[in-house]
Design an enzyme around this catalytic site. Sequence first.
Site, PDB file in Angstrom:
ATOM      1  N   SER A  36       0.850  -1.198   0.000  1.00 53.85           N
ATOM      2  CA  SER A  36       0.000   0.000   0.000  1.00 53.85           C
ATOM      3  C   SER A  36       0.879   1.239   0.000  1.00 53.85           C
ATOM      4  O   SER A  36       2.061   1.174   0.322  1.00 53.85           O
ATOM      5  CB  SER A  36      -0.870   0.037   1.258  1.00 53.85           C
ATOM      6  OG  SER A  36      -0.139   0.570   2.355  1.00 53.85           O
ATOM      7  N   ASP A  37       0.307   2.385  -0.345  1.00 54.07           N
ATOM      8  CA  ASP A  37       1.037   3.632  -0.123  1.00 54.07           C
ATOM      9  C   ASP A  37       0.909   3.984   1.362  1.00 54.07           C
ATOM     10  O   ASP A  37       0.168   3.346   2.124  1.00 54.07           O
ATOM     11  CB  ASP A  37       0.528   4.759  -1.037  1.00 54.07           C
ATOM     12  CG  ASP A  37       1.607   5.827  -1.254  1.00 54.07           C
ATOM     13  OD1 ASP A  37       2.550   5.882  -0.445  1.00 54.07           O
ATOM     14  OD2 ASP A  37       1.509   6.603  -2.216  1.00 54.07           O
ATOM     15  N   TYR A  38       1.599   5.030   1.744  1.00 53.42           N
ATOM     16  CA  TYR A  38       1.764   5.422   3.138  1.00 53.42           C
ATOM     17  C   TYR A  38       0.405   5.658   3.804  1.00 53.42           C
ATOM     18  O   TYR A  38      -0.278   6.639   3.483  1.00 53.42           O
ATOM     19  CB  TYR A  38       2.587   6.706   3.162  1.00 53.42           C
ATOM     20  CG  TYR A  38       3.366   6.982   4.405  1.00 53.42           C
ATOM     21  CD1 TYR A  38       4.735   6.773   4.442  1.00 53.42           C
ATOM     22  CD2 TYR A  38       2.747   7.479   5.529  1.00 53.42           C
ATOM     23  CE1 TYR A  38       5.467   7.057   5.574  1.00 53.42           C
ATOM     24  CE2 TYR A  38       3.475   7.759   6.665  1.00 53.42           C
ATOM     25  CZ  TYR A  38       4.836   7.545   6.687  1.00 53.42           C
ATOM     26  OH  TYR A  38       5.561   7.830   7.806  1.00 53.42           O
TER      27      TYR A  38
END
Length: 722
Positions: free
Chosen positions: A263-265
């Site tokens: 996932s992104d942050y």
Amino acid sequence: MTEQALKELLDSMTLEEKVGQLVQCNAGQFIANQLEITGPGGELLPAEELCRVMGSVLTFEDAKQAKALQDMHLAADPKKIPLLLMLDVIHGLRTTYPIPLAMGCSFDDDLVAECADMARKESAACGVHVTFNPMVDTARDARWGRILETNSEEPLINGRMGAALVKATQGRDLSDPENIACCVKHFAAYGAGEAGRDYNAVDVSERMLRETYLPAYKACLDAGARLIMPSFNALNGIPSVANKTLMNRILREEWGFDGVVISDYDAVGELVTHGVAADAKDAARLAMEAGCDIDMVKNAYYLHLAELVREGKISEETVDAAVMRVLRLKNELGLFENPYHGADEKAEEELYLCPAHREIARRAAEESAVLLKNECILPFRKSIKKIALIGPFAEETRLNGFWSRPGAEKYTVTIPEGIRALLPDAELLIQKGCGAEFGDTDTEGIPAAVRAAEEAEAVILVLGEPENYSGEGRSRAELNLPGPQMELARAVLQVNRNTAAVLFNGRPLVLTELAESAPAILEMWYPGTEAGNALARLLWGDANPCGRLSAGMPRSVGQYPMPYNRTNTGRPKPPPDDRPAPFSSCYLDMPNLPLYSFGYGLSYTDFQYERLTTDRKTIHKNEELKVTVTVRNTGKRAGKETVQLYLQDPVASVVRPIQQLIDYRKVFLEPGESKNVCFTIREQQLRFFDFTAHEVSEAGEFRVSTGYADHLILTESFILAD
Ligand code: NOJ
């Protein structure tokens, strides 16, 4: 380890240990419970707990820290599964090369590979196992601050350069300690956010998605990228990290991707804010169901995944499959045998900023600069003795771009340093003139700048955007030169016409007024470590500008979106473009065309296109067509020309672009020299997505041209037979 040994390892793990492999935290959280790097950190766990369970870490400092992290973790983890260490190495680690948008302007895939190769070596020495690169989000709106991170508005360039970067970074064998794995991002269509605002919703048809946004990610996966990162944005109503159509159907089933999805942050946690998950537990369920293997930073997986399995809401097989993908990646990197991988303090010392790397960075900075205007001002004569260096960026060190590593500015060759290295006897009159921040109104420095301009034989007017005005979360509604920079420019240009404007910025800007008044404009973007040397060589002709715009530059923000590969409409605007035409697709108050079109750029020499020929008039689906273009250097200097090949499909079942780049090649030509540049066209390049989003090619006439967008020349047609 064999696949069997990995399976046995998996079988021996508790559910909590499995979940740990799917969780990533910041090195800061590990080491000192420091807070976030690029977003909120979520609830922090005690450092010892994190250290024991976490499968991967992002953002750390150097080889020493990489080894310390690995040691701490291995001492605490009963299963002794090494950590994966990831970092955003976007355009160089310590030796910074130009931002990706600038690299796009080089139109040189080999140069991208050369730069990536250098970044790979430095990153491996630093202890990186995975870089969050390449970013191949096609972007057509410069209000979006992350346009600096992409190569182009054109997916062909993004795909080709992304693939070149992946191959150069990963090499043939990831267990080689000098190679590191790539994570392609941000899947999908992150660059199409409404109104150019970062993180914003994207709503595009499947046809548009497949034609414009997906191909670049696919090209990077085809080149072997081992990881992919879903984007922050909601795509057609569903945030990417929970978007089953995108991740399960397209990525896993259709494309057969079997690598790791991260996932992104905090993007899993943000499913709650988006309004598709009730709470963090619901968010963890949605992301897991959509095939997201690792939860970056937020602890949704860590806190809730095991519980979801116990409640029967997520099957343990689903978790196992995700864990196996992570273990396989660790195994492929050889971490079980060599958990430090390439981390090596001595190699860091030898490689960082070494002369060979500086030379590559300098060349890349030269090749990606775009000469936008030149009324016989440039190159300057070396006999010039007194030079005024004027503008808010005249002595700037932050010329590296948003994603350069912290401290990069300490190593930047400044403009005065670059000029002095080339012309030790020249006298430099340096004046800042004014600031360049929003709201800067102080013009007190302008009179002194004008006096310097009056005294000097030549002026370098250094304008642009502060480095932190582009990048993540840095969208702008206006694309002018911030602060009183135009006031400074007007005053200086009035007293000295031997003035070259030089620009440092992370996005196409609106340069309409500057373009009317300045006799020469050189767009440098953020060139990185070797900024000053590259600029001096370009200004004095030791290097010949050869960059071409990989994204058009608008006359006004109101022209966005303005893809160069637009369609005709039923009522296209007839020429001339500088006045409105009744009941045509036009603006009443502005031309349609950009100020500087995609593919445009000048040189200190002239190139003439003499001929474009095709080797046959008709091709069948399994055949190839050769297109040959003859280009001659008719000027007095050696130089590089980017030969661009555009396609038109005049009649099809869906409207097709009036100009579509299908290939490009950069050629070097001595004065007087001519070369035949040969392109091969295959049926695949003639395909498009029809109304039902199926990829097809349709028999009939096609046209090929060269030149650049909005200025096509030498058109030839051919027929694709049934
Ligand atoms: C957020 C950014 O969107 C992404 O590109 C980056 O890789 C991660 N943060 C990690 O820093």
